[in-house]
Write a protein that holds these residues in place. Structure first.
Motif: not given
Length: 154
Positions: A28-30, A35-40, A98-99, A105-106
């Motif tokens: 992630r930015n900053g 990690m794996q891609a995820d979301g709350r 390709a993602p 996401i940086e």
């Protein structure tokens, strides 16, 4: 309130692998953690719907429900929020496109499971997700060896 120290963070997480079994890691930015891609997961929202939304927003990826496997639920300390625990509903699927990093996401990279630990990893992916990815790689290799052995016999 979600920002309280000690409260768990519920996420839908993706073990996205390519056709060689290499997992996709995102940063992630900053942050320094891969990690794996995820979301709350929002209250009363289905984890798979959360994952579908987040992957489209974060890396421009879509997937069909029939392509997804559910290895289970895993907990680990949060990488970017001290004193909190991530509760992840983990889903695994193969990605052939390709993602494209977007939103927060940086960076998005494919990494061999045995080489991933050379990078700074969030606890969830280090302690659970990569272990599962390694097992799946071994299973894939084992099945391939059986296939080749059967071809030699016939």
């Amino acid at each position: 309130m979600l920002s309280e120290i000690g409260q768990n963070i519920r996420v839908a997480a993706a073990l996205v692998v390519d056709d060689e079994g290499c997992p996709l890691l995102v940063r992630r930015n900053g942050t320094k953690w891969f990690m794996q891609a995820d979301g709350r997961i929002e209250p009363r929202q289905d984890p798979l719907l959360t994952l579908r939304r987040e992957l489209y927003e974060e890396i421009g990826v879509t997937f069909g429900s029939g392509d997804v496997h559910y290895p289970g639920r895993f907990d680990a300390p949060a990488a970017n929020e001290a004193g909190r625990t991530v509760e992840a509903e983990l889903f695994r699927f193969l990605l052939t496109e390709a993602p494209i990093p977007a939103a927060e996401i940086e960076e998005a990279i494919w990494v061999r499971p045995d080489a991933a630990e050379r990078r700074p990893l969030a606890p969830l992916i280090r302690d659970h997700v990569l272990r599962f990815a390694r097992v799946m790689s071994y299973v894939r290799l084992y099945k391939w060896r059986i296939f080749l052995a059967r071809r030699r016999i016939c």
